[in-house]
Design an enzyme around this catalytic site. Structure first.
Site, PDB file in Angstrom:
ATOM      1  N   LEU A   1      29.914  40.601  43.026  1.00  0.00           N
ATOM      2  CA  LEU A   1      30.823  39.380  42.815  1.00  0.00           C
ATOM      3  C   LEU A   1      30.675  39.422  41.289  1.00  0.00           C
ATOM      4  O   LEU A   1      29.417  39.130  40.712  1.00  0.00           O
ATOM      5  CB  LEU A   1      30.238  38.196  43.442  1.00  0.00           C
ATOM      6  CG  LEU A   1      30.513  37.829  44.921  1.00  0.00           C
ATOM      7  CD1 LEU A   1      29.837  36.520  45.414  1.00  0.00           C
ATOM      8  CD2 LEU A   1      32.177  37.693  45.264  1.00  0.00           C
ATOM      9  N   ASP A   2      31.719  38.964  40.614  1.00  0.00           N
ATOM     10  CA  ASP A   2      31.629  38.806  39.110  1.00  0.00           C
ATOM     11  C   ASP A   2      30.943  37.526  38.713  1.00  0.00           C
ATOM     12  O   ASP A   2      30.628  36.673  39.699  1.00  0.00           O
ATOM     13  CB  ASP A   2      32.873  38.978  38.619  1.00  0.00           C
ATOM     14  CG  ASP A   2      33.820  37.966  38.912  1.00  0.00           C
ATOM     15  OD1 ASP A   2      33.603  36.744  38.927  1.00  0.00           O
ATOM     16  OD2 ASP A   2      35.358  38.335  38.762  1.00  0.00           O
ATOM     17  N   GLN A   3      30.323  37.372  37.576  1.00  0.00           N
ATOM     18  CA  GLN A   3      29.802  36.170  37.078  1.00  0.00           C
ATOM     19  C   GLN A   3      30.497  34.982  37.432  1.00  0.00           C
ATOM     20  O   GLN A   3      29.956  33.829  37.778  1.00  0.00           O
ATOM     21  CB  GLN A   3      29.383  36.160  35.827  1.00  0.00           C
ATOM     22  CG  GLN A   3      28.557  35.394  35.039  1.00  0.00           C
ATOM     23  CD  GLN A   3      28.154  35.702  33.685  1.00  0.00           C
ATOM     24  OE1 GLN A   3      28.610  36.534  33.003  1.00  0.00           O
ATOM     25  NE2 GLN A   3      27.428  34.701  33.040  1.00  0.00           N
TER      26      GLN A   3
ATOM     27  N   SER B   1      32.465  34.400  39.771  1.00  0.00           N
ATOM     28  CA  SER B   1      32.722  34.150  41.265  1.00  0.00           C
ATOM     29  C   SER B   1      31.385  33.580  42.261  1.00  0.00           C
ATOM     30  O   SER B   1      30.330  33.739  41.486  1.00  0.00           O
ATOM     31  CB  SER B   1      33.323  35.518  41.910  1.00  0.00           C
ATOM     32  OG  SER B   1      34.417  35.797  41.274  1.00  0.00           O
TER      33      SER B   1
ATOM     34  N   ARG C   1      37.600  42.897  40.495  1.00  0.00           N
ATOM     35  CA  ARG C   1      38.195  41.615  40.231  1.00  0.00           C
ATOM     36  C   ARG C   1      39.417  41.770  40.692  1.00  0.00           C
ATOM     37  O   ARG C   1      40.544  41.163  40.347  1.00  0.00           O
ATOM     38  CB  ARG C   1      38.376  41.204  38.579  1.00  0.00           C
ATOM     39  CG  ARG C   1      36.901  41.166  37.701  1.00  0.00           C
ATOM     40  CD  ARG C   1      37.180  40.972  36.463  1.00  0.00           C
ATOM     41  NE  ARG C   1      37.898  39.485  36.215  1.00  0.00           N
ATOM     42  CZ  ARG C   1      36.939  38.429  36.084  1.00  0.00           C
ATOM     43  NH1 ARG C   1      35.760  38.438  36.158  1.00  0.00           N
ATOM     44  NH2 ARG C   1      37.714  37.235  35.771  1.00  0.00           N
TER      45      ARG C   1
END
Length: 181
Positions: A39-41, A43, A140
């Site tokens: 999960l990106d930073q 999210s 993303r």
């Protein structure tokens, strides 16, 4: 073993960072596990951690088409045309996406925790909530898909990966759900 973790906003999906940013190590103190997926930073939500490489492969390999479900706060209002575009799949710079399952929600779910820092608020721009499921895992991807139909993502929370649900876990909490023998 398999661990369900509710990744808070701003935390990296790794255990170390040379730049001193918040990492998984601040929340999960179990040795020799790693993230099965990312999960990106920016999210939040469900991240699976494991010490089993074969299990991590089954979770992350695109050939297994593991469904991932997200709550998405968008800027604007999702009309039927935008929802149908997401359901058919949208064209991104790296190619077309597979169709998504998507539905508009009546509002922010009552069980959802406040985000720190809060999402920016603009009086003149409405926001709405979607529940969206995809079976791919491009970088993303959900953010790029909503942007492609004119609905930028403001907040993204993963609630499910395959059969595994976030449930009542609060940000920063984790739960061991299974051990391999």
């Amino acid at each position: 073993m398999l661990i369900l973790f509710n990744k808070p906003f701003g935390v990296l999906c790794q255990f170390t960072d040379r730049d001193g940013r918040p990492t998984l190590a601040e929340h999960v103190r179990i040795k020799d596990v790693y993230a099965a997926g990312r999960l990106d930073q920016d999210s939040e939500g469900l991240l699976l951690l494991t010490d089993d490489g074969a299990l991590a492969h089954r979770i992350t390999d695109p050939r297994h088409r593991q469904a991932k479900t997200y709550l998405v706060q968008i800027e604007g209002h999702a009309d039927m045309q935008a929802l149908e575009s997401l359901r058919r799949g949208v064209l991104l710079k790296d190619g077309p996406t597979l169709p998504a399952q998507v539905r508009a929600l009546d509002g922010e779910p009552g069980w959802l925790w406040p985000r720190d820092p809060p999402v920016r608020f603009r009086k003149t721009v409405p926001t709405a909530w979607l529940e969206l499921s995809i079976s791919e895992g491009r970088n993303r991807q959900v953010r790029r898909m909503t942007a492609a139909v004119g609905l930028p993502t403001l907040r993204l929370i993963r609630t499910r990966v395959g059969a595994h649900e976030l449930g009542s876990l609060q940000p920063g909490q984790h739960r061991l759900i299974e051990e391999s023998r």
